[in-house]
Design an enzyme around this catalytic site. Sequence first.
Site, PDB file in Angstrom:
ATOM      1  N   LYS A  11      41.000  39.385   3.835  1.00  0.00           N
ATOM      2  CA  LYS A  11      42.251  40.013   3.368  1.00  0.00           C
ATOM      3  C   LYS A  11      42.700  41.014   4.438  1.00  0.00           C
ATOM      4  O   LYS A  11      42.723  40.680   5.621  1.00  0.00           O
ATOM      5  CB  LYS A  11      42.050  40.649   1.997  1.00  0.00           C
ATOM      6  CG  LYS A  11      41.637  39.640   0.922  1.00  0.00           C
ATOM      7  CD  LYS A  11      41.756  40.190  -0.467  1.00  0.00           C
ATOM      8  CE  LYS A  11      41.391  39.119  -1.484  1.00  0.00           C
ATOM      9  NZ  LYS A  11      41.608  39.599  -2.871  1.00  0.00           N
ATOM     10  N   HIS A  96      47.497  32.259  -2.566  1.00  0.00           N
ATOM     11  CA  HIS A  96      46.629  33.239  -3.211  1.00  0.00           C
ATOM     12  C   HIS A  96      47.428  34.035  -4.243  1.00  0.00           C
ATOM     13  O   HIS A  96      48.636  34.248  -4.093  1.00  0.00           O
ATOM     14  CB  HIS A  96      46.029  34.182  -2.170  1.00  0.00           C
ATOM     15  CG  HIS A  96      44.952  35.063  -2.704  1.00  0.00           C
ATOM     16  ND1 HIS A  96      45.232  36.234  -3.395  1.00  0.00           N
ATOM     17  CD2 HIS A  96      43.600  34.953  -2.683  1.00  0.00           C
ATOM     18  CE1 HIS A  96      44.102  36.799  -3.759  1.00  0.00           C
ATOM     19  NE2 HIS A  96      43.087  36.050  -3.341  1.00  0.00           N
ATOM     20  N   GLU A 168      40.736  30.059  -8.417  1.00  0.00           N
ATOM     21  CA  GLU A 168      40.547  31.503  -8.465  1.00  0.00           C
ATOM     22  C   GLU A 168      41.240  32.076  -9.696  1.00  0.00           C
ATOM     23  O   GLU A 168      42.454  32.307  -9.668  1.00  0.00           O
ATOM     24  CB  GLU A 168      41.109  32.165  -7.204  1.00  0.00           C
ATOM     25  CG  GLU A 168      40.390  31.764  -5.930  1.00  0.00           C
ATOM     26  CD  GLU A 168      40.696  32.713  -4.785  1.00  0.00           C
ATOM     27  OE1 GLU A 168      39.763  33.032  -4.032  1.00  0.00           O
ATOM     28  OE2 GLU A 168      41.855  33.133  -4.649  1.00  0.00           O
ATOM     29  N   GLY A 174      38.561  40.329  -7.370  1.00  0.00           N
ATOM     30  CA  GLY A 174      38.362  41.727  -7.063  1.00  0.00           C
ATOM     31  C   GLY A 174      37.618  42.507  -8.130  1.00  0.00           C
ATOM     32  O   GLY A 174      37.574  43.743  -8.090  1.00  0.00           O
ATOM     33  N   SER A 214      35.147  37.135  -7.098  1.00  0.00           N
ATOM     34  CA  SER A 214      33.960  37.977  -7.272  1.00  0.00           C
ATOM     35  C   SER A 214      32.656  37.197  -7.117  1.00  0.00           C
ATOM     36  O   SER A 214      31.678  37.437  -7.828  1.00  0.00           O
ATOM     37  CB  SER A 214      34.001  38.694  -8.629  1.00  0.00           C
ATOM     38  OG  SER A 214      35.178  39.470  -8.749  1.00  0.00           O
TER      39      SER A 214
END
Length: 258
Positions: A11, A96, A168, A174, A214
Amino acid sequence: MRRPIVGMSYKTYINTIDTATKKADELVEAAGNEKSVEKFIFPSIGLIYPVAKAIENSEINFGAQNISPYLEGAYTGELSIVSVKDIGGKYVEIGHAERKNTFYETLDMLNLKVKLTLEQNLIPVICIGENERIEDFDKGKKFFQAQIDAILNGINNEYLSNIILAYEPEWAIGKQKAADSSYVHMIHSMLREIISEFYGNEEADNIRIIYGGSVSENNVSEIVDHSDVDGVFVGRFGHDANNYQQILNSVKKLKVGN
């Protein structure tokens, strides 16, 4: 057999040349000569070239976290896929959750990027996911059907094996904990079923679907221990080379067997 994958994104957590190249050197050492698992990293856009040089001649490849939907032209501030190819990039991350939610990218725009990436013979890593946990299977399937149909609109069957789907769940990105493994396995099977319905059984068998959200050295084994999960897309937990090595070894052990 589908080749397993360990991908990773920086990122914009890592933003200086010294830090990025040091971490790239550490990843190269951690990966060693391992060849059975496909490995790639997505540096932040300003660091693609120095990271590319740092991992040159290693078993790790690289790509861009985003590209312009257009090959070239008057698109100020965009990253052309021509530049990515020119420095040896092989992958493009597309869609994303942060690109969709923070920068308002539409499914039509993602479709343009996927088509361009395939036309340029690079591999699109297409992120798909829901913003809250699915409780109703049929409603969940309809949601993913619509998402996949839009993003892959107009793409021929022959390209499916060149695509990586990265599941995702937005509600797990996160966070301290990933989605539980049984839920991940259910969604991966659903996604493969959708590809089969849209494109056929052979295409569904060939396409690779990885999990991101994660992922850590502590949960990777239970996540990938399923025939429909072909690997993982790692975030901050993999920035440490020791954690990355453990994740890589776990994927290799479960998917390759040694």
